[in-house]
Scaffold this motif. Structure first.
Motif, PDB file in Angstrom:
ATOM      1  N   LEU A 150     -39.159  30.164 -47.741  1.00  0.00           N
ATOM      2  CA  LEU A 150     -38.524  30.201 -49.057  1.00  0.00           C
ATOM      3  C   LEU A 150     -37.198  29.464 -48.937  1.00  0.00           C
ATOM      4  N   PHE A 151     -37.048  28.381 -49.670  1.00  0.00           N
ATOM      5  CA  PHE A 151     -35.856  27.541 -49.569  1.00  0.00           C
ATOM      6  C   PHE A 151     -35.120  27.557 -50.904  1.00  0.00           C
ATOM      7  N   GLY A 152     -33.854  27.901 -50.858  1.00  0.00           N
ATOM      8  CA  GLY A 152     -33.077  27.904 -52.094  1.00  0.00           C
ATOM      9  C   GLY A 152     -31.594  27.674 -51.818  1.00  0.00           C
ATOM     10  N   PRO A 153     -30.818  27.412 -52.861  1.00  0.00           N
ATOM     11  CA  PRO A 153     -31.283  27.306 -54.237  1.00  0.00           C
ATOM     12  C   PRO A 153     -31.503  25.880 -54.733  1.00  0.00           C
ATOM     13  N   ASP A 154     -31.169  24.842 -53.959  1.00  0.00           N
ATOM     14  CA  ASP A 154     -31.177  23.480 -54.513  1.00  0.00           C
ATOM     15  C   ASP A 154     -32.568  22.860 -54.477  1.00  0.00           C
ATOM     16  N   GLN A 155     -33.083  22.534 -55.647  1.00  0.00           N
ATOM     17  CA  GLN A 155     -34.433  21.991 -55.734  1.00  0.00           C
ATOM     18  C   GLN A 155     -34.538  20.571 -55.179  1.00  0.00           C
ATOM     19  N   PHE A 156     -33.491  19.792 -55.285  1.00  0.00           N
ATOM     20  CA  PHE A 156     -33.555  18.414 -54.818  1.00  0.00           C
ATOM     21  C   PHE A 156     -33.462  18.332 -53.299  1.00  0.00           C
ATOM     22  N   LEU A 157     -32.569  19.127 -52.709  1.00  0.00           N
ATOM     23  CA  LEU A 157     -32.510  19.194 -51.251  1.00  0.00           C
ATOM     24  C   LEU A 157     -33.817  19.765 -50.706  1.00  0.00           C
ATOM     25  N   GLY A 158     -34.342  20.802 -51.362  1.00  0.00           N
ATOM     26  CA  GLY A 158     -35.607  21.379 -50.932  1.00  0.00           C
ATOM     27  C   GLY A 158     -36.739  20.372 -50.986  1.00  0.00           C
ATOM     28  N   ALA A 159     -36.782  19.574 -52.050  1.00  0.00           N
ATOM     29  CA  ALA A 159     -37.828  18.554 -52.171  1.00  0.00           C
ATOM     30  C   ALA A 159     -37.691  17.513 -51.059  1.00  0.00           C
ATOM     31  N   HIS A 160     -36.459  17.155 -50.732  1.00  0.00           N
ATOM     32  CA  HIS A 160     -36.215  16.199 -49.649  1.00  0.00           C
ATOM     33  C   HIS A 160     -36.729  16.737 -48.315  1.00  0.00           C
ATOM     34  N   VAL A 161     -36.435  18.016 -48.038  1.00  0.00           N
ATOM     35  CA  VAL A 161     -36.884  18.624 -46.786  1.00  0.00           C
ATOM     36  C   VAL A 161     -38.408  18.691 -46.746  1.00  0.00           C
ATOM     37  N   ARG A 162     -39.005  19.155 -47.832  1.00  0.00           N
ATOM     38  CA  ARG A 162     -40.464  19.294 -47.879  1.00  0.00           C
ATOM     39  C   ARG A 162     -41.145  17.933 -47.724  1.00  0.00           C
ATOM     40  N   ARG A 163     -40.600  16.914 -48.358  1.00  0.00           N
ATOM     41  CA  ARG A 163     -41.162  15.558 -48.265  1.00  0.00           C
ATOM     42  C   ARG A 163     -41.013  15.014 -46.845  1.00  0.00           C
ATOM     43  N   THR A 164     -39.853  15.224 -46.246  1.00  0.00           N
ATOM     44  CA  THR A 164     -39.594  14.698 -44.904  1.00  0.00           C
ATOM     45  C   THR A 164     -40.508  15.328 -43.866  1.00  0.00           C
ATOM     46  N   LEU A 165     -40.715  16.642 -43.984  1.00  0.00           N
ATOM     47  CA  LEU A 165     -41.500  17.376 -42.991  1.00  0.00           C
ATOM     48  C   LEU A 165     -42.972  17.520 -43.386  1.00  0.00           C
ATOM     49  N   ASP A 166     -43.302  17.096 -44.610  1.00  0.00           N
ATOM     50  CA  ASP A 166     -44.673  17.271 -45.124  1.00  0.00           C
ATOM     51  C   ASP A 166     -45.099  18.726 -44.957  1.00  0.00           C
ATOM     52  N   ARG A 167     -44.217  19.608 -45.405  1.00  0.00           N
ATOM     53  CA  ARG A 167     -44.417  21.043 -45.205  1.00  0.00           C
ATOM     54  C   ARG A 167     -44.983  21.662 -46.475  1.00  0.00           C
ATOM     55  N   GLU A 168     -46.247  22.032 -46.455  1.00  0.00           N
ATOM     56  CA  GLU A 168     -46.904  22.556 -47.645  1.00  0.00           C
ATOM     57  C   GLU A 168     -46.550  24.015 -47.916  1.00  0.00           C
ATOM     58  N   ASN A 169     -46.360  24.801 -46.858  1.00  0.00           N
ATOM     59  CA  ASN A 169     -46.098  26.242 -47.052  1.00  0.00           C
ATOM     60  C   ASN A 169     -44.606  26.516 -47.205  1.00  0.00           C
ATOM     61  N   MET A 170     -43.985  25.741 -48.101  1.00  0.00           N
ATOM     62  CA  MET A 170     -42.551  25.858 -48.359  1.00  0.00           C
ATOM     63  C   MET A 170     -42.350  25.952 -49.868  1.00  0.00           C
ATOM     64  N   HIS A 171     -41.742  27.048 -50.313  1.00  0.00           N
ATOM     65  CA  HIS A 171     -41.479  27.267 -51.729  1.00  0.00           C
ATOM     66  C   HIS A 171     -39.998  27.024 -51.993  1.00  0.00           C
ATOM     67  N   VAL A 172     -39.704  26.291 -53.065  1.00  0.00           N
ATOM     68  CA  VAL A 172     -38.337  25.854 -53.346  1.00  0.00           C
ATOM     69  C   VAL A 172     -37.853  26.450 -54.662  1.00  0.00           C
ATOM     70  N   TRP A 173     -36.665  27.055 -54.621  1.00  0.00           N
ATOM     71  CA  TRP A 173     -36.041  27.592 -55.826  1.00  0.00           C
ATOM     72  C   TRP A 173     -35.633  26.441 -56.747  1.00  0.00           C
ATOM     73  N   GLY A 174     -35.518  26.711 -58.033  1.00  0.00           N
ATOM     74  CA  GLY A 174     -35.241  25.656 -59.009  1.00  0.00           C
ATOM     75  C   GLY A 174     -33.795  25.462 -59.376  1.00  0.00           C
ATOM     76  N   GLY A 175     -32.871  25.713 -58.461  1.00  0.00           N
ATOM     77  CA  GLY A 175     -31.453  25.548 -58.763  1.00  0.00           C
ATOM     78  C   GLY A 175     -30.982  24.120 -58.573  1.00  0.00           C
ATOM     79  N   GLU A 176     -29.765  23.856 -59.020  1.00  0.00           N
ATOM     80  CA  GLU A 176     -29.198  22.518 -58.853  1.00  0.00           C
ATOM     81  C   GLU A 176     -27.680  22.566 -58.994  1.00  0.00           C
ATOM     82  N   CYS A 177     -27.044  21.569 -58.404  1.00  0.00           N
ATOM     83  CA  CYS A 177     -25.626  21.295 -58.648  1.00  0.00           C
ATOM     84  C   CYS A 177     -25.557  20.428 -59.898  1.00  0.00           C
TER      85      CYS A 177
END
Length: 328
Positions: A150-177
């Motif tokens: 579970l990764f939070g709260p930044d959705q854009f940083l979370g998307a970057h991490v998930r994309r970089t690691l190709d990590r499917e079992n990662m849920h990202v909170w929808g927060g933002e700066c």
């Protein structure tokens, strides 16, 4: 503060008072130029956390937003931590509350919780390991691949991490700066077209990070010109770029970063992708408030000891990632 003489006198007063108070001044890269110039240490969240954990001075004056000062207090509970304006908050930290995290964790009881350092102490206390933008990929990579994250709260940083690691079992909170989210792909594309020879330094909190990768994949900019970087890594890249002959860089992050980049690499022309991307909370720390904080030792930051104790392990694990002997 309008003249060089006034600025010089103010800076001398601040440094003299810091010496008298046995205080160290820490400033984030998004602070006003005057604040950055007078601080003993300037850096990103990870660098400042490491410094806060190790300084000898009994008083830390943290020129940043409130969660940063809280983090310093968590790491150094025996020290007095001051913030020149206690109202300097953070829209990203506000986007995930402790109660929301409790409810999210209940949906995934076996998950590992990774919280961006841009969170309150109460959220950190419910977290397994914190991260910053400079080590978020390394932090998540250190977690076994079969574990849900579970990764939070930044959705854009979370998307970057998930994309970089190709990590499917990662849920990202929808927060933002709100500042970084406002730097959009259309602005980035227009600037890249206007300055085709410029490198692109993109903070992973930005709404335009995906657009930067699309521009590279479409051949609109050379792939080697697109760099997704934390603010600390931007400084490192700037120094290396100047040595390598880089002459122009477009910067997608809060505009306070431009000052630090120009100091690090004065031979490069740095331009903001969005020159209105200023964090009003960061800019609440003014020269006058810093001086008053040292004069009156006011706006001390307190963290409930039980909350701090629970949060400390998550922050210390964050600091260890990427250090020699620390993390995987």
């Amino acid at each position: 503060m309008t003249t060089a003489a006034v600025r010089t006198e103010w800076a001398q007063q601040v440094r003299d008072l810091a010496d008298q108070r046995n205080a160290v001044i820490l400033a984030h890269n998004y602070q006003l130029p005057e604040i950055q110039d007078v601080a003993h240490h300037v850096g990103d969240s990870l660098a400042l956390s490491r410094i806060a954990a190790s300084v000898d001075e009994p008083t830390i004056v943290f020129c940043g937003v409130h969660f940063m000062a809280e983090t310093a207090k968590i790491l150094s509970p025996e020290k007095r931590v001051l913030i020149p304006d206690a109202n300097a908050g953070c829209s990203l930290a506000d986007s995930l509350t402790a109660q929301q995290l409790v409810e999210w964790k209940a949906q995934y009881p076996d998950a590992v919780v990774v919280s961006y350092v841009n969170t309150t102490a109460a959220v950190k206390a419910l977290t397994d390991i914190c991260c910053t933008s400079s080590n978020a990929v390394d932090v998540v990579a250190s977690i076994p691949a079969d574990k849900t994250v579970l990764f939070g709260p930044d959705q854009f940083l979370g998307a970057h991490v998930r994309r970089t690691l190709d990590r499917e079992n990662m849920h990202v909170w929808g927060g933002e700066c709100h500042v970084h989210a406002g730097i959009n792909g259309a602005e980035l594309a227009a600037k890249a077209q206007e300055f085709p020879d410029a490198d692109l330094y993109i903070h992973p909190e930005c709404g335009c990070a995906t657009s930067a990768l699309y521009l590279a994949s479409a051949g609109a900019v050379p792939a080697d010109k697109v760099k997704i970087l934390s603010t600390g890594d931007m400084v490192t890249a700037a120094r290396a770029g100047q040595a390598g002959g880089t002459r122009s860089v477009l910067v997608a992050t809060e505009i306070g970063m431009i000052h630090q980049l120009k100091r690090a690499a004065p031979g490069i022309d740095f331009r903001a992708v969005n020159d209105r991307a200023a964090c009003s909370y960061m800019k609440m720390i003014t020269p006058e408030k810093l001086l008053r904080s040292l004069q009156e030792l006011r706006d001390e930051v307190h963290v409930d000891p039980a909350t701090a104790a629970r949060a400390r392990g998550a922050v210390e694990r964050m600091i260890a990632i990427g250090q020699p002997g620390g993390g995987e």
